[in-house]
Design a protein around this motif. Sequence first.
Motif, mmCIF file in Angstrom:
data_model
loop_
_atom_site.group_PDB
_atom_site.id
_atom_site.type_symbol
_atom_site.label_atom_id
_atom_site.label_comp_id
_atom_site.label_asym_id
_atom_site.label_seq_id
_atom_site.Cartn_x
_atom_site.Cartn_y
_atom_site.Cartn_z
ATOM 1 N N PRO A 1 -16.842 -74.054 -24.121
ATOM 2 C CA PRO A 1 -16.034 -73.333 -24.559
ATOM 3 C C PRO A 1 -15.844 -71.911 -24.123
ATOM 4 O O PRO A 1 -16.310 -71.875 -22.141
ATOM 5 C CB PRO A 1 -16.725 -71.679 -25.747
ATOM 6 N N GLY A 2 -14.477 -71.654 -22.901
ATOM 7 C CA GLY A 2 -13.904 -71.111 -21.732
ATOM 8 C C GLY A 2 -15.194 -69.593 -22.055
ATOM 9 O O GLY A 2 -15.116 -68.850 -22.694
ATOM 10 N N LEU A 3 -15.470 -69.086 -20.949
ATOM 11 C CA LEU A 3 -15.866 -68.507 -20.244
ATOM 12 C C LEU A 3 -15.044 -66.749 -19.929
ATOM 13 O O LEU A 3 -13.182 -67.383 -19.187
ATOM 14 C CB LEU A 3 -17.045 -68.095 -19.150
ATOM 15 N N ILE A 4 -15.167 -65.924 -20.249
ATOM 16 C CA ILE A 4 -14.340 -64.605 -19.516
ATOM 17 C C ILE A 4 -15.582 -63.424 -19.101
ATOM 18 O O ILE A 4 -16.666 -63.946 -19.407
ATOM 19 C CB ILE A 4 -14.133 -63.795 -20.751
ATOM 20 N N GLU A 5 -15.094 -62.656 -18.347
ATOM 21 C CA GLU A 5 -15.882 -61.193 -17.319
ATOM 22 C C GLU A 5 -16.302 -61.281 -18.293
ATOM 23 O O GLU A 5 -16.825 -60.668 -19.891
ATOM 24 C CB GLU A 5 -15.041 -60.252 -16.809
ATOM 25 N N GLY A 6 -18.448 -60.856 -18.168
ATOM 26 C CA GLY A 6 -18.843 -60.441 -18.657
ATOM 27 C C GLY A 6 -19.645 -61.846 -19.282
ATOM 28 O O GLY A 6 -20.619 -61.608 -20.314
ATOM 29 N N ALA A 7 -19.886 -62.778 -19.629
ATOM 30 C CA ALA A 7 -19.891 -63.532 -20.477
ATOM 31 C C ALA A 7 -21.845 -63.567 -19.720
ATOM 32 O O ALA A 7 -22.620 -63.893 -20.779
ATOM 33 C CB ALA A 7 -19.736 -65.212 -19.951
ATOM 34 N N ALA A 8 -21.669 -63.606 -18.667
ATOM 35 C CA ALA A 8 -23.565 -64.149 -18.547
ATOM 36 C C ALA A 8 -24.429 -62.626 -19.577
ATOM 37 O O ALA A 8 -25.544 -62.795 -19.534
ATOM 38 C CB ALA A 8 -23.691 -63.803 -17.325
ATOM 39 N N GLU A 9 -23.340 -61.614 -19.715
ATOM 40 C CA GLU A 9 -24.509 -60.824 -20.711
ATOM 41 C C GLU A 9 -23.560 -60.901 -21.971
ATOM 42 O O GLU A 9 -24.586 -59.857 -22.722
ATOM 43 C CB GLU A 9 -23.697 -59.170 -20.108
ATOM 44 N N GLY A 10 -23.306 -62.062 -22.505
ATOM 45 C CA GLY A 10 -23.739 -62.587 -23.930
ATOM 46 C C GLY A 10 -21.887 -61.891 -24.848
ATOM 47 O O GLY A 10 -21.387 -62.472 -25.923
ATOM 48 N N ALA A 11 -20.512 -61.621 -23.432
ATOM 49 C CA ALA A 11 -19.651 -61.160 -24.213
ATOM 50 C C ALA A 11 -19.296 -63.177 -23.619
ATOM 51 O O ALA A 11 -19.050 -63.817 -23.537
ATOM 52 C CB ALA A 11 -18.486 -60.804 -23.040
ATOM 53 N N GLY A 12 -18.077 -62.911 -24.967
ATOM 54 C CA GLY A 12 -17.175 -63.949 -24.996
ATOM 55 C C GLY A 12 -17.981 -64.833 -26.139
ATOM 56 O O GLY A 12 -19.446 -65.117 -26.610
ATOM 57 N N PRO B 1 -4.777 -65.695 -12.026
ATOM 58 C CA PRO B 1 -5.154 -66.384 -11.893
ATOM 59 C C PRO B 1 -6.417 -66.258 -10.649
ATOM 60 O O PRO B 1 -7.481 -66.341 -10.915
ATOM 61 C CB PRO B 1 -4.397 -67.935 -11.825
ATOM 62 N N ALA B 2 -6.778 -65.508 -9.469
ATOM 63 C CA ALA B 2 -7.300 -65.317 -8.896
ATOM 64 C C ALA B 2 -8.285 -64.366 -8.885
ATOM 65 O O ALA B 2 -9.548 -64.604 -8.286
ATOM 66 C CB ALA B 2 -6.730 -64.345 -7.114
ATOM 67 N N GLU B 3 -8.229 -63.518 -9.471
ATOM 68 C CA GLU B 3 -8.810 -62.282 -10.096
ATOM 69 C C GLU B 3 -9.933 -63.158 -11.583
ATOM 70 O O GLU B 3 -11.667 -63.262 -11.656
ATOM 71 C CB GLU B 3 -8.027 -61.255 -10.794
ATOM 72 N N GLU B 4 -9.528 -63.231 -12.039
ATOM 73 C CA GLU B 4 -9.800 -64.282 -13.245
ATOM 74 C C GLU B 4 -10.603 -65.413 -12.742
ATOM 75 O O GLU B 4 -12.404 -65.371 -13.250
ATOM 76 C CB GLU B 4 -8.794 -65.449 -14.199
ATOM 77 N N ALA B 5 -10.365 -66.046 -11.572
ATOM 78 C CA ALA B 5 -11.548 -67.546 -11.336
ATOM 79 C C ALA B 5 -12.864 -66.916 -10.303
ATOM 80 O O ALA B 5 -13.249 -66.549 -10.428
ATOM 81 C CB ALA B 5 -10.310 -67.844 -9.497
ATOM 82 N N LEU B 6 -12.528 -65.611 -9.434
ATOM 83 C CA LEU B 6 -13.219 -64.746 -9.079
ATOM 84 C C LEU B 6 -14.889 -64.099 -10.034
ATOM 85 O O LEU B 6 -15.977 -64.627 -10.257
ATOM 86 C CB LEU B 6 -12.921 -63.663 -8.108
ATOM 87 N N ALA B 7 -14.179 -64.146 -11.075
ATOM 88 C CA ALA B 7 -14.783 -63.812 -11.945
ATOM 89 C C ALA B 7 -15.412 -64.244 -12.763
ATOM 90 O O ALA B 7 -16.852 -64.059 -12.390
ATOM 91 C CB ALA B 7 -13.878 -62.559 -13.131
ATOM 92 N N ILE B 8 -14.930 -65.375 -12.494
ATOM 93 C CA ILE B 8 -15.937 -67.058 -12.960
ATOM 94 C C ILE B 8 -16.955 -67.459 -12.431
ATOM 95 O O ILE B 8 -17.560 -67.053 -12.659
ATOM 96 C CB ILE B 8 -14.625 -68.042 -13.943
ATOM 97 N N GLU C 1 -18.380 -64.669 -10.132
ATOM 98 C CA GLU C 1 -19.835 -63.950 -10.476
ATOM 99 C C GLU C 1 -19.915 -64.569 -12.038
ATOM 100 O O GLU C 1 -21.425 -63.879 -11.436
ATOM 101 C CB GLU C 1 -18.587 -62.707 -9.989
ATOM 102 N N GLU C 2 -19.309 -64.971 -12.903
ATOM 103 C CA GLU C 2 -20.421 -64.968 -13.693
ATOM 104 C C GLU C 2 -21.311 -66.578 -13.865
ATOM 105 O O GLU C 2 -22.868 -65.686 -14.659
ATOM 106 C CB GLU C 2 -19.791 -64.982 -15.214
ATOM 107 N N LEU C 3 -21.000 -67.751 -12.968
ATOM 108 C CA LEU C 3 -22.317 -68.818 -12.543
ATOM 109 C C LEU C 3 -23.124 -68.190 -11.824
ATOM 110 O O LEU C 3 -24.998 -68.415 -12.285
ATOM 111 C CB LEU C 3 -21.808 -69.325 -12.094
ATOM 112 N N ARG C 4 -22.650 -66.435 -10.502
ATOM 113 C CA ARG C 4 -24.047 -66.106 -9.975
ATOM 114 C C ARG C 4 -25.426 -65.490 -10.883
ATOM 115 O O ARG C 4 -26.021 -65.553 -10.911
ATOM 116 C CB ARG C 4 -23.469 -65.191 -8.603
ATOM 117 N N LYS C 5 -24.390 -64.349 -11.727
ATOM 118 C CA LYS C 5 -25.828 -63.197 -12.694
ATOM 119 C C LYS C 5 -26.010 -64.360 -13.945
ATOM 120 O O LYS C 5 -27.424 -64.106 -13.843
ATOM 121 C CB LYS C 5 -24.303 -62.548 -13.313
#
Length: 382
Positions: free
Chosen positions: A215-226, A256-263, A265-269
């Motif tokens: 399933p697709g990720l969104i910003e904050g996914a590492a903390e449980g969002a989405g 798209p660039a902001e979304e890609a960078l957010a993804i 960052e979620e991997l790193r977190k």
Amino acid sequence: MKFIDEAKIEVAAGKGGNGAVSFRREKFVPRGGPDGGDGGKGGSIFAIADENINTLIEYRFVKRYQAKNGEKGHGSDRYGKGADDIELHMPIGTVIRDTDTGETLADLTRHGQKVCLARGGKGGLGNIHFKSSVNRAPKQATPGEDGEIRSLQLELKVLADVGLLGMPNAGKSTLISAVSAARPKVADYPFTTLHPNLGVVRMDENNSFVMADIPGLIEGAAEGAGLGHRFLKHLSRTGLLLHVVDLAPFDDSINPAEEALAIVEELRKYDEEELYGKPRWLVLNKLDMLSEEEAEQRTAEFLKQIGWNHPAPDDRFGFDMKTPRLFKISALAHQGTQELVYQINAYLTEKKRLAAETEEAEKYHEAIAEQSKTDTSVFKAE
């Protein structure tokens, strides 16, 4: 079938049977002596990796597994019968942890792998073991040991060669359906994918690899969002990540660039060492919705915003394993997907070859080290 990737269960092994206190009493045997047998062992509980199972749904309904106790010992040197073991079949990729201690008990990675989750108690000793020259008629026996009881967390991590990641509606499900026989639900709205999908990409009769769509990720996914945060763990099993980006979003306000960078960052977190550090290729999708000139313009602008400064990979002297790769495709129109598949297959083939060489070298050095231990010659090689 609904995809179930987590479950909590309790396993309780059986108690060992008690040892017996008994004395031989037969006609014409006035001093028969002790003849109490040992108790039988309690049943143990094992986990077995089974390639024919793909979810943990069974363990959502049955929460407790109790093995039987061993039979107590009897007279006439008769030992108690041991209880049968319980075997729990689980899908390959299941990680089993003790919820009380946090210890990882097992990581089932191959078919037929068998791991003991709770060991049954040993049977008690009968009085036959306590006979001695000073104790001709012992009246003591030992009780059977208690079996282990554990609360377990089962977590299924999908085993795949390639993992797809990206924002909702980036076209991941369309891509996996375009290159494999998988047919996930595809719709023109976000969060269509609710559970991981696996597709086998077959190159020829003897060559294939497995691709996983989560399933697709969104910003904050590492903390449980989405939705995607529950399935980030599946990507840690993959050997290569494809970051799918929608270059033609339905909403003009989306960058798209902001979304890609957010993804990223979620991997790193979520896991900087195991997930963020994985080889990751960039796949720009939905270019069929743009004119050739607009596609080139958006691609250049996107790469500039994310800071993409990687040169084109150099495969003249073998497949370049280190340089990240960029692909421009349309999963819906099957444009560029074949080249992507060929490059993935080349990468995985080279990775297997290097792993085999490393394993062979390790075996060689182990053999040399073992030989040096047993070599009694006064002359030693450098």
